[in-house]
Design an enzyme around this catalytic site. Structure first.
Site, PDB file in Angstrom:
ATOM      1  N   ARG B  50      32.006 -33.340  16.057  1.00 53.08           N
ATOM      2  CA  ARG B  50      32.864 -34.475  16.394  1.00 53.08           C
ATOM      3  C   ARG B  50      33.072 -34.586  17.896  1.00 53.08           C
ATOM      4  O   ARG B  50      32.869 -33.638  18.647  1.00 53.08           O
ATOM      5  CB  ARG B  50      34.188 -34.397  15.658  1.00 53.08           C
ATOM      6  N   GLU B  61      40.161 -36.862  18.142  1.00 53.61           N
ATOM      7  CA  GLU B  61      38.751 -36.721  17.800  1.00 53.61           C
ATOM      8  C   GLU B  61      38.216 -37.954  17.080  1.00 53.61           C
ATOM      9  O   GLU B  61      38.941 -38.613  16.337  1.00 53.61           O
ATOM     10  CB  GLU B  61      38.568 -35.518  16.864  1.00 53.61           C
ATOM     11  N   LYS B  74      36.040 -41.460  11.511  1.00 49.70           N
ATOM     12  CA  LYS B  74      37.476 -41.212  11.439  1.00 49.70           C
ATOM     13  C   LYS B  74      38.010 -40.949  12.831  1.00 49.70           C
ATOM     14  O   LYS B  74      37.357 -40.289  13.639  1.00 49.70           O
ATOM     15  CB  LYS B  74      37.759 -40.006  10.538  1.00 49.70           C
ATOM     16  N   GLN B 145      50.032 -29.801   4.465  1.00 48.92           N
ATOM     17  CA  GLN B 145      48.824 -29.796   3.638  1.00 48.92           C
ATOM     18  C   GLN B 145      49.007 -29.014   2.332  1.00 48.92           C
ATOM     19  O   GLN B 145      48.193 -29.117   1.411  1.00 48.92           O
ATOM     20  CB  GLN B 145      47.680 -29.197   4.481  1.00 48.92           C
ATOM     21  N   GLY B 234      43.229 -23.682   8.169  1.00 54.07           N
ATOM     22  CA  GLY B 234      44.006 -23.980   9.382  1.00 54.07           C
ATOM     23  C   GLY B 234      43.268 -23.800  10.688  1.00 54.07           C
ATOM     24  O   GLY B 234      43.591 -24.450  11.676  1.00 54.07           O
ATOM     25  N   GLY B 235      42.270 -22.913  10.733  1.00 53.77           N
ATOM     26  CA  GLY B 235      41.522 -22.734  11.978  1.00 53.77           C
ATOM     27  C   GLY B 235      40.498 -23.841  12.091  1.00 53.77           C
ATOM     28  O   GLY B 235      39.486 -23.811  11.424  1.00 53.77           O
ATOM     29  N   ASP B 236      40.777 -24.839  12.924  1.00 52.43           N
ATOM     30  CA  ASP B 236      39.924 -26.022  12.886  1.00 52.43           C
ATOM     31  C   ASP B 236      39.711 -26.685  14.235  1.00 52.43           C
ATOM     32  O   ASP B 236      39.300 -27.831  14.311  1.00 52.43           O
ATOM     33  CB  ASP B 236      40.484 -27.038  11.890  1.00 52.43           C
TER      34      ASP B 236
END
Lengths: 358, 358
Positions: B50, B61, B74, B145, B234-236
């Protein structure tokens, strides 16, 4: 009821109302001022070549940029065969967002706005590059962008005579009709040329704004006279150029681009090696480079459209909505939550609602 | 009147109505099916990492992709400090477009939809990677989430017991409240754990879905037992991880990612050299790679979210609007012209109108 943050939205009907309120010429002039101001602070912008998705029939691009305070991107397509199906070659929309929160500040149509900003950028560049006092412009390619170019150069550069040519006479007829209908262009002489060579004859400025997606040769070296300014708008993606390569390389010619890494992929200079010397427009505006060395130099603005210009346009639109609050409309694009950590409960509901949802 | 093409629009109010109509669990299940079908034709997609714009407080992003027929992108932000100001950490929206014309087919909110698609993807991956029959899941991080993960794993994997932990007890209380309000989750046992270690004890699946933008160590190697499936959500983004690096490198561990070039920048594996061996999920779905070698293997779905999943979600939304035509709403994003080469005349008007516009 669902809580949401109303994001200001400018649709086709809204941009028309805004332009009626402000005036097209005035809008272009003000936008040129915004673009110039943003090019003056070039180093503050995050710059990248646009993100293109090519297919056999066209291209879809995303053009993001940010100055650290605000972020903008444009979605734009280019599909030359669309017109045969009654659709536009280019449509666009975009978003301005707040860098601090990532929240969108404005969603706007940019089909019409892109035409305005491209014309504003062309005229702005010509103000820095063209020989002063040149009052005759040729427009080669009389399609969707041509009226906007005419208005911009009339208003910002004092162009008083246009020489028009298009391989499709209907396009020229349409341009003539539209221009003649504008009272503010009453002093504009309009000449329908019989060929590109005829059109560019005695023109101080030549605007090429054709739509074919191929390496075309709209202008040849013999047509280009000392002192001319070429506003090359139509060559704007890989495989799509308008100028004979010798025009660019001939001594006494200065090629100015928006953002070199993008222009080397998309502009006229895609025909040339990566080390071909070009001047970035920001350097001209800041005084680091000269725009024109002397009256005989040929200047070429190899325009492809850069994200900064859409950023400027979206900021101007955002500002205009504040000045004309009665034209402000919003859409429910982003949820608003009492507890932002509770997306589920806040948007999808509490007990009662969930019994229906689940 | 201004002619325009009405582009279908799904706002916050619309997505709520759609979910009420379809049901959240059913929506997630159907979306997981669409995502799986799209991963099966992985080679048809245009794939790229991205396009991120980072600031000191967050990231914005753009995530484009195309299968040659349809194009989707997106817009998504990630701003962990937003919650302190009453705003969401993540908001999103996106567009589905027709590759043949470049025209948008749908503009939709994706804040809520991203939560749904992330949960759908997590459960889908677990169906391929987790040991069959595991009915206990730990959820570490009980924020925005978490409910979606709970619903997805309950519905798609038959998870019947959740062990919940968050450093903020209010988050866990909110999650409990929301889950207990759902009749369809009546058979779900909910246990509030006192620590991450307590939560993961005897869990077959561990979902980590924390929001801190830093290299955190939510899970340490001693917590990870043979046969566990780790769903690391969560690590993104760069600088944001959740797993101790030794968990990933320990023999008998398989790390599965969505799109390796993006995950090496954004996922847990950003902690490891570029040649660290990972399996792409598409290869598991197509049978080119196995998802789990044996009952003792530890599987890690290092999830960062890939554009294909949003493509699937936008296509499903587009389809749902066709099935539920009464919920269809449009906005005037694109002009419609009698003569597509006459943008100026078509949109900005004929003589009479121009006298007001000019």
């Amino acid at each position: 009821m669902v809580p949401f943050i109303g994001v200001p939205f400018i649709g086709i009907s809204d941009i028309q109302r805004l332009l009626q309120r402000v005036g097209i010429g005035a809008f272009i002039e003000r936008l040129a001022g915004e673009i110039e101001a943003d090019y003056r602070r070039w180093e503050q912008f995050e710059k990248s070549a646009r993100v293109a998705s090519h297919s056999t029939v066209g291209v879809i691009e995303l053009m993001p940029t940010s100055d650290g305070q605000q972020y903008a991107f444009k979605y734009v397509n280019g599909h030359p065969q669309n017109t045969a199906a009654g659709l536009l070659t280019v449509t666009a929309f975009g978003v301005l967002a707040d860098v601090q929160t990532g929240y969108p500040l404005l969603l706007s149509e940019l089909t019409i706005t892109t035409a305005l900003r491209t014309a504003a950028m062309s005229a702005l560049a010509a103000r820095w590059l063209a020989r002063p006092g040149g009052s005759t412009m040729a427009i080669i390619g009389n399609g969707a962008q041509s009226e906007f170019q005419a208005i911009a150069f009339h208003r910002l550069l004092g162009v008083r005579a246009l020489r028009l040519y298009d391989t499709d006479p209907a396009a020229t007829a349409k341009l003539l009709r539209n221009l003649r209908a504008m009272p503010e262009l009453r002093d504009l002489q309009l000449h329908v040329a019989t060929s590109t060579a005829d059109a560019v004859m005695c023109a101080h400025i030549v605007t090429t704004v054709t739509a074919d997606k191929r390496n075309a040769v709209i202008l040849t070296p013999s047509m280009v006279k000392p002192g001319m300014h070429l506003n090359a708008v139509g060559g704007d993606c890989p495989g799509k150029t308008e100028l004979h390569v010798d025009i660019l390389t001939r001594p006494g010619t200065r090629v100015v681009v928006e953002f070199a890494p993008q222009s080397r992929i998309e502009g006229e200079i895609q025909q040339l090696p990566a080390n071909f010397g070009v001047t970035e427009f920001a350097d001209v505006v800041s005084g680091q480079s000269i725009g024109r060395a002397d009256a005989d130099e040929v200047t070429v603005f190899d325009s492809v459209g850069f994200a900064l210009e859409d950023f400027s346009a979206l900021r101007l639109l955002h500002q205009l909505l504040q000045e004309h609050g009665d034209l402000r409309r919003t859409i429910d694009l982003v949820p608003e939550l009492t507890n932002p950590k509770d997306l589920f409960g806040g948007v999808l509901g509490t007990t009662q609602r969930l019994q229906r949802v689940a």
